[in-house]
Design a protein around this motif. Structure first.
Motif, mmCIF file in Angstrom:
data_model
loop_
_atom_site.group_PDB
_atom_site.id
_atom_site.type_symbol
_atom_site.label_atom_id
_atom_site.label_comp_id
_atom_site.label_asym_id
_atom_site.label_seq_id
_atom_site.Cartn_x
_atom_site.Cartn_y
_atom_site.Cartn_z
ATOM 1 N N LEU A 130 -32.211 -41.897 36.456
ATOM 2 C CA LEU A 130 -32.674 -40.508 36.482
ATOM 3 C C LEU A 130 -32.891 -39.962 35.080
ATOM 4 O O LEU A 130 -33.497 -38.899 34.921
ATOM 5 N N GLU A 131 -32.389 -40.672 34.089
ATOM 6 C CA GLU A 131 -32.510 -40.212 32.710
ATOM 7 C C GLU A 131 -33.772 -40.778 32.065
ATOM 8 O O GLU A 131 -34.140 -41.926 32.299
ATOM 9 N N LYS A 132 -34.410 -39.961 31.246
ATOM 10 C CA LYS A 132 -35.709 -40.316 30.680
ATOM 11 C C LYS A 132 -35.705 -41.625 29.884
ATOM 12 O O LYS A 132 -36.646 -42.432 30.034
ATOM 13 N N PRO A 133 -34.720 -41.912 29.056
ATOM 14 C CA PRO A 133 -34.760 -43.180 28.312
ATOM 15 C C PRO A 133 -34.803 -44.407 29.213
ATOM 16 O O PRO A 133 -35.515 -45.370 28.923
ATOM 17 N N VAL A 134 -34.041 -44.376 30.315
ATOM 18 C CA VAL A 134 -34.044 -45.507 31.251
ATOM 19 C C VAL A 134 -35.374 -45.576 31.986
ATOM 20 O O VAL A 134 -35.975 -46.650 32.126
ATOM 21 N N ARG A 135 -35.840 -44.426 32.440
ATOM 22 C CA ARG A 135 -37.113 -44.384 33.149
ATOM 23 C C ARG A 135 -38.248 -44.892 32.251
ATOM 24 O O ARG A 135 -39.081 -45.684 32.681
ATOM 25 N N ASP A 136 -38.253 -44.451 31.006
ATOM 26 C CA ASP A 136 -39.298 -44.881 30.082
ATOM 27 C C ASP A 136 -39.232 -46.384 29.837
ATOM 28 O O ASP A 136 -40.278 -47.046 29.737
ATOM 29 N N PHE A 137 -38.033 -46.921 29.741
ATOM 30 C CA PHE A 137 -37.894 -48.365 29.539
ATOM 31 C C PHE A 137 -38.450 -49.138 30.734
ATOM 32 O O PHE A 137 -39.238 -50.078 30.576
ATOM 33 N N VAL A 138 -38.036 -48.741 31.948
ATOM 34 C CA VAL A 138 -38.471 -49.459 33.158
ATOM 35 C C VAL A 138 -39.983 -49.407 33.308
ATOM 36 O O VAL A 138 -40.631 -50.417 33.619
ATOM 37 N N TYR A 159 -28.959 -54.508 29.992
ATOM 38 C CA TYR A 159 -28.652 -55.338 28.834
ATOM 39 C C TYR A 159 -29.033 -54.674 27.513
ATOM 40 O O TYR A 159 -28.916 -55.292 26.448
ATOM 41 N N ILE A 160 -29.473 -53.433 27.566
ATOM 42 C CA ILE A 160 -29.740 -52.648 26.369
ATOM 43 C C ILE A 160 -28.535 -51.738 26.157
ATOM 44 O O ILE A 160 -28.222 -50.894 27.006
ATOM 45 N N ALA A 161 -27.848 -51.901 25.044
ATOM 46 C CA ALA A 161 -26.556 -51.233 24.833
ATOM 47 C C ALA A 161 -26.635 -49.722 25.039
ATOM 48 O O ALA A 161 -25.772 -49.127 25.703
ATOM 49 N N GLU A 162 -27.666 -49.080 24.470
ATOM 50 C CA GLU A 162 -27.752 -47.619 24.556
ATOM 51 C C GLU A 162 -28.172 -47.112 25.937
ATOM 52 O O GLU A 162 -28.093 -45.920 26.231
ATOM 53 N N LEU A 163 -28.619 -48.035 26.808
ATOM 54 C CA LEU A 163 -29.047 -47.654 28.156
ATOM 55 C C LEU A 163 -28.053 -48.056 29.237
ATOM 56 O O LEU A 163 -28.134 -47.568 30.364
ATOM 57 N N LYS A 164 -27.139 -48.924 28.894
ATOM 58 C CA LYS A 164 -26.235 -49.517 29.890
ATOM 59 C C LYS A 164 -25.487 -48.470 30.704
ATOM 60 O O LYS A 164 -25.325 -48.620 31.918
ATOM 61 N N ARG A 165 -25.010 -47.421 30.053
ATOM 62 C CA ARG A 165 -24.200 -46.415 30.735
ATOM 63 C C ARG A 165 -25.014 -45.238 31.267
ATOM 64 O O ARG A 165 -24.456 -44.283 31.783
#
Length: 286
Positions: free
Chosen positions: A205-213, A195-201
């Motif tokens: 395995l990518e650092k921004p998603v990992r950092d968010f989780v 639900y975060i626009a810049e993370l949706k796609r």
């Protein structure tokens, strides 16, 4: 060189033991005549790089005579071949039951001897080698997995954890549960980057998603408990004789949370010393 001689009662599980030893990296030979053992050992010693771990079965099927076997063992000692004898046995009642169930013939019933009498005769014949055995394994109450666990404990040594491969996979619940999963963990209760626009796609395995989780305390607490569970349970699976364990981590689409958690868990399991692979399913379908 590790040189094992496996002997014991017919039907007690010698072939199963040999299969397990082969899985542990032993070069295995079944039903070897005792007079060929010294020559075989000499060949193995001459090519140590190829035959570092060897196991062979010799038993009543090859017309085993203990004068011949003990002469072979004397030859091994003269060759300075360090060997160990593994004797596999089980109760008479269990052996009779196994032969009845499999409908196989006991090697000593070929002359018309009754099954129980053949088992008792074999016990007496094998007593000298049992007395010289370094290890005696009673399979009366052992499953194949438990037998493997016994052999892992005895002969895997520093490679004990490598006796089991752990596969960690991520998946999406909307595609269904993986059929090959042994353990399934649901991480849909963790914060969702979808639900975060810049993370949706992006993927886990990518650092921004990992950092968010992993920016949330509940994720850190969950991982701590999950890693503690793995540290406790994986060695028990090895003792049980399991060769492959599949751990499935699921979220809704198998794209963000499950991928990040699976990668983190796989890294932890690898640090424990287990052969570990991490896979991701259904990512391309998102």
């Amino acid at each position: 060189m590790q040189f094992l001689i496996v002997s014991g009662m017919s039907g007690a599980g010698k072939s199963k033991a040999l299969d397990c030893l082969e899985d542990l990296g032993f070069y295995c030979v079944d039903n070897m005549p005792e007079d060929l053992i010294p020559q075989f050992a000499q060949l193995c010693m001459a090519t140590k790089s190829k035959f570092e771990k060897v196991a062979l079965v010799t038993d009543i099927r090859s017309g085993l005579t203990f004068d011949g076997l003990f002469m072979a063992l004397d030859s091994l000692e003269k060759m300075e071949c360090d060997y160990a004898i593994v004797f596999v046995e089980c109760s008479k009642e269990t052996l009779v039951k196994r032969y009845k169930e499999t409908r196989r013939k006991h090697p000593l019933t070929k002359d018309g001897t009754e099954l129980l009498a053949a088992v008792e005769r074999e016990q007496k014949l094998l007593e000298p080698i049992r007395n010289r055995a370094n290890y005696i394994i009673d399979t009366t109450n052992l499953s194949t997995g438990k037998l493997r666990g016994e052999l892992v404990n005895l002969f895997a040594g520093e490679q004990r954890d490598h006796a089991m491969t752990v596969n960690v996979i991520s998946f999406g619940f909307k595609y269904g549960l993986p059929m090959d999963a042994d353990l399934v963990f649901d991480v849909r209760m963790l914060p969702n980057p979808y639900y975060i626009a810049e993370l949706k796609r992006r993927t886990g395995l990518e650092k921004p998603v990992r950092d968010f989780v992993f920016s949330y305390q509940q994720t850190l607490d969950f991982m701590e408990k999950l890693e503690d569970l793995m540290s406790f349970s994986l060695p028990l699976y090895v003792e049980e004789g399991k060769t492959n364990l599949v751990i499935a981590i699921g979220c809704t689409g198998g794209h963000h949370r499950s991928v990040a958690v699976a990668k983190e868990l796989g890294d932890h399991i690898a640090r424990l010393g287990f052969v570990t692979t991490v896979g991701h399913r259904d990512i391309s379908r998102e």
